[in-house]
Design a protein around this motif. Structure first.
Motif, PDB file in Angstrom:
ATOM      1  N   GLN A 511       0.826  -1.206   0.000  1.00  0.00           N
ATOM      2  CA  GLN A 511       0.000   0.000   0.000  1.00  0.00           C
ATOM      3  C   GLN A 511       0.865   1.263   0.000  1.00  0.00           C
ATOM      4  O   GLN A 511       0.534   2.258  -0.645  1.00  0.00           O
ATOM      5  CB  GLN A 511      -0.931  -0.015   1.202  1.00  0.00           C
ATOM      6  CG  GLN A 511      -2.074  -1.013   1.060  1.00  0.00           C
ATOM      7  CD  GLN A 511      -2.932  -1.075   2.303  1.00  0.00           C
ATOM      8  OE1 GLN A 511      -2.491  -0.727   3.396  1.00  0.00           O
ATOM      9  NE2 GLN A 511      -4.172  -1.540   2.134  1.00  0.00           N
ATOM     10  N   ALA A 515       0.830   4.023  -2.994  1.00  0.00           N
ATOM     11  CA  ALA A 515       0.334   5.355  -2.632  1.00  0.00           C
ATOM     12  C   ALA A 515       1.003   6.451  -3.449  1.00  0.00           C
ATOM     13  O   ALA A 515       0.504   7.582  -3.501  1.00  0.00           O
ATOM     14  CB  ALA A 515       0.562   5.614  -1.138  1.00  0.00           C
ATOM     15  N   PRO A 555      -3.942  -4.132  -3.701  1.00  0.00           N
ATOM     16  CA  PRO A 555      -2.916  -4.309  -2.658  1.00  0.00           C
ATOM     17  C   PRO A 555      -2.818  -5.736  -2.133  1.00  0.00           C
ATOM     18  O   PRO A 555      -1.723  -6.301  -2.038  1.00  0.00           O
ATOM     19  CB  PRO A 555      -3.354  -3.325  -1.574  1.00  0.00           C
ATOM     20  CG  PRO A 555      -4.096  -2.272  -2.309  1.00  0.00           C
ATOM     21  CD  PRO A 555      -4.796  -2.965  -3.442  1.00  0.00           C
TER      22      PRO A 555
END
Length: 582
Positions: A511, A515, A555
C-alpha cells in the motif's frame, strides 16, 4: 540376496563410529538374524543399508543399491520403530494411503489386514492400537508392495509369546516363498529359534556369521537354574564336589537367591542339595547365553567367521553412503486425497470456518457499516483475513506440515519427498479445497442474511464477476501460501505464519508503494499482449485479461502474488539443494 559391504557410520566428534566396517550377507529363502546387545549398532546398520544415515559402505538388494531401484517399496519392505502414521487415521485408511504411494491397488490394504489378523479392526484408529496390533500394522505396511526383502528392526518387541510365534511364522513363510528376511534382535535364544543364520555384532563390528546350528553350539549352553535362600552355601558345595570329582562345572550367582550352574544336571544339583540339607525353591533346565564375544573368544569356540567372498574387493575406504529421500508416491493425486480426507481434521476445520463465517456476517450486517462484499465473505476490519481464506491457508499448511510430523510413506523411509508430481497434486487439491470453502462460505452467509434480515439485503452487485474472481483468488492464494511455506520450513506453524504475514506485513508495504502518484497507465495491455503472442484470441478475452490484471494489482492481490513468488523460489531452491546431495 542382501549384501552389506563395509558399512561404517560417520563418527561423531571424538567418538568411534557406531558401526565399523560391517560386512555380511542375507541369503534368499532364509531368515537372517542380526544379533547384538542394546547399543551394539544394529539399528544404525539397518539405517545405513536403507540410506537413512550417512556413512560409508554399500548395501545391495539383489545386486542394486536402494537408490538405483525404481520402486523401492516393491523391492524392500521396511519396519523401523512404530508405524509412522497420523494417530487419528484408521488402520485401513493408513494402508490405502500407502497403497497410493506404492502404486498398488487399494484392495491390497484389505488383503493384508486379513493376512496380519486385523480384518475386524480396519476402522480402528492408530492411536488406539495395542503394541501387538501396532506391530501387525507395521508388518502390513512393509508387505504392501509385495517386496522380495524384508528389513525389520526388533519386530517382536513388546509382543506376547503367542504373537511372537505368529510373527516369526509369517516371516518364515515369506522366506519359504524365496524372499529374504533380515531382522534385528538382542535375544540370542530368539535368534536361535527363529533364524536360519545369525550375524552377531558387538560395538559395531562383526563378531560371528554362523548358521543356526553352529551358533547354538558356540553361543548357547545348557544350564541348571536354581533358586534357593542359601545360594552362597549351595554354590560353595557344588564347586567343592566338582573339584573333588575333577568335573568342569561353573557356578554363576545371578542374584542373592538364584544360581546358574553350567556343566551339571538337575538330578546332580538336587542330590547335592539334599545331602547337605539346602532347601531348593526352583530347579529347572534352561538355555543360557554365552555372551556376545563367546563365539569368537570363549573356550572351545571356533574362530571368527571370515567375511563373505564379496568383501574381498572392498578397499580400505568404502564408498560414501549419502542420505537420500524416499521416492515419492507413484499416484500422487490419489495419495493426497486420501491423506486429506483420511482424518477428521479437514471436516472439523471446514465446519468451524462456515460457523465462524456465518457468526461474523450476521452481526456485521446489523451494524450497517460493512459493504455487501464484506458481508458476503464475513471480513470485518478487525480481522486480517476472512475465516474462509484463513481456513484454506490452514489446510494448505497441514498438507505438508502433517507429513513432517507423521511421515506417511513406507515405515522408516522418511517423509514425503519434494517431487514435482506430488507438489502439483498438493497444489491442485489445496486449490480445490480453497475454492470449495470460498463458495460454501458465501452461500452460507447469503442464506443466513436472508433468513435473519430478509431478501432485500442481498442483491447481486454489478461487478459480481470481478468480486468473485478476487474472492476465489484470495482463498486459493492463501491455501498455496500455507502449503509452500510449510514445505519450505517443514512446519505447519510456518505455513500459518506465512498466510497471516500477507495481510499483516506485506499488504501495508504494498500500500505504501502504491500510494505514490502514477503517471503511467496499463490501459491497452491486452492489445499489446496480442501483438506479442502468436495466437490471436477473441477480443472478448480482453475484458477477462483486464479483470485478472485488476485483481493482481490490488494491494492484497499484489502482496499475495509477491509472497507466492518468493515461496516458490524458496521451495525450488530447497528442492534443488536436496537433489544435489544425490
Amino acid at each position: 540376496m542382501l549384501q552389506a559391504i563395509g558399512l561404517t557410520s560417520a563418527p561423531r566428534r571424538d567418538l568411534p563410529p557406531v558401526v565399523d566396517d560391517l560386512t555380511f550377507e542375507a541369503q534368499p529363502g532364509r531368515v537372517t538374524a542380526l544379533l547384538g546387545a542394546p547399543g551394539s549398532g544394529k539399528t544404525t546398520a539397518l539405517r545405513l543399508m536403507l540410506e537413512l544415515e550417512s556413512g560409508r559402505g554399500v548395501a545391495y538388494f539383489r545386486g542394486r543399491p536402494l537408490h538405483r531401484i525404481r520402486h523401492p517399496a516393491r523391492e524392500v519392505g521396511v519396519l523401523l520403530g512404530d508405524v509412522p502414521g497420523h494417530p487419528a487415521r484408521t488402520a485401513r485408511g493408513q494402508l490405502r494411503m500407502l497403497c497410493a504411494a506404492a502404486g498398488v491397488p487399494a484392495s491390497r490394504a484389505d488383503e493384508l489386514l486379513e493376512v496380519v489378523g486385523l480384518a475386524g479392526l480396519g476402522d480402528q484408529r492408530i492411536a488406539t492400537l495395542s503394541a501387538g496390533m501396532d506391530r501387525r500394522l507395521g508388518l502390513a505396511s512393509a508387505l504392501l508392495g509385495d517386496p522380495h526383502t524384508l528389513v525389520l528392526d526388533e519386530p517382536a518387541r513388546g509382543l506376547s509369546p503367542r504373537e511372537r510365534s505368529w510373527l516369526y511364522g509369517l516371516l518364515r513363510a515369506h522366506a519359504a516363498e524365496g524372499g529374504t528376511v533380515l531382522h534385528a534382535t538382542d535375544d540370542p535364544k530368539e535368534a536361535a529359534r527363529t533364524a536360519d543364520r545369525v550375524v552377531t555384532i558387538d560395538e559395531g563390528r562383526l563378531v560371528a556369521d554362523q548358521d543356526v546350528a553352529a551358533f547354538s553350539r558356540t553361543r548357547l549352553r545348557p544350564r541348571v537354574a536354581v533358586r534357593t535362600p542359601q545360594a552362597a552355601r549351595l554354590a560353595a558345595v557344588v564347586s567343592r564336589e566338582a573339584r573333588a570329582a575333577r568335573r568342569s562345572v561353573e557356578v554363576v550367582a545371578e542374584d542373592s537367591s538364584r544360581l546358574s550352574v553350567y556343566g551339571s544336571s538337575c538330578a546332580e544339583i538336587g542330590d547335592t542339595a539334599y545331602r547337605h540339607g539346602v532347601p531348593v525353591h526352583q530347579l529347572a533346565d534352561e538355555t543360557g547365553d554365552a555372551g556376545p564375544l563367546a563365539a569368537a573368544d570363549g573356550p572351545g569356540s571356533r574362530p571368527p567367521v571370515p567375511k563373505p567372498a564379496s568383501a574381498v574387493a572392498v578397499s580400505e575406504l568404502p564408498p560414501p553412503i549419502t542420505v537420500r529421500p524416499a521416492r515419492g508416491p507413484l499416484r500422487p493425486l490419489r495419495y493426497e486425497l486420501r491423506r486429506l480426507f483420511g482424518v477428521r481434521t479437514t471436516a472439523l476445520i471446514m465446519t468451524a470456518v462456515l460457523v465462524a463465517s456465518v457468526g461474523l456476517s450476521v452481526p456485521l450486517a446489523r451494524s450497517g457499516r460493512a459493504s455487501l462484499p464484506e458481508l458476503l465473505v464475513a471480513w470485518p476490519d478487525l480481522l486480517p483475513l476472512p475465516p474462509a481464506a484463513f481456513g484454506a491457508g490452514l489446510l494448505g499448511a497441514l498438507a505438508f506440515g502433517d507429513e513432517f510430523r507423521h511421515p506417511a510413506l513406507a515405515a522408516g523411509r522418511g517423509t514425503v519427498p519434494r517431487r514435482l508430481g506430488l507438489l502439483f497434486a498438493k497444489l491442485v487439491v489445496s486449490a480445490g479445497v480453497g475454492l470449495l470453502l470460498a463458495v460454501l462460505s458465501v452461500l452460507a452467509n447469503v442464506e443466513a442474511l436472508r433468513l435473519v434480515y430478509g431478501g432485500d439485503l442481498v442483491k447481486v452487485p454489478d461487478n459480481a464477476a470481478w468480486l468473485a474472481a478476487s474472492w476465489v483468488g484470495l482463498s486459493i492464494g492463501c491455501a498455496w501460501a500455507g502449503l509452500l511455506a510449510a514445505g519450505v520450513f517443514r512446519l505447519t506453524a510456518a505455513g500459518v505464519a506465512a498466510v497471516l504475514a500477507v495481510p499483516v506485513l506485506v499488504v501495508p508495504l504494498v500500500q505504501k508503494l502504491l500510494a505514490e502518484p502514477s503517471v503511467r497507465s496499463i490501459a491497452g495491455l491486452p492489445g499489446r499482449l496480442r501483438e506479442l503472442s502468436w495466437l490471436q484470441w477473441p477480443y472478448q478475452v480482453d475484458r477477462w485479461v483486464m479483470a485478472a490484471v485488476r485483481v493482481v494489482t490490488q494491494p492484497v492481490g499484489l502482496a499475495l502474488s509477491l509472497s507466492l513468488s518468493a515461496l516458490i523460489c524458496a521451495y525450488a531452491f530447497t528442492s534443488l539443494r536436496g537433489r544435489a546431495r544425490w
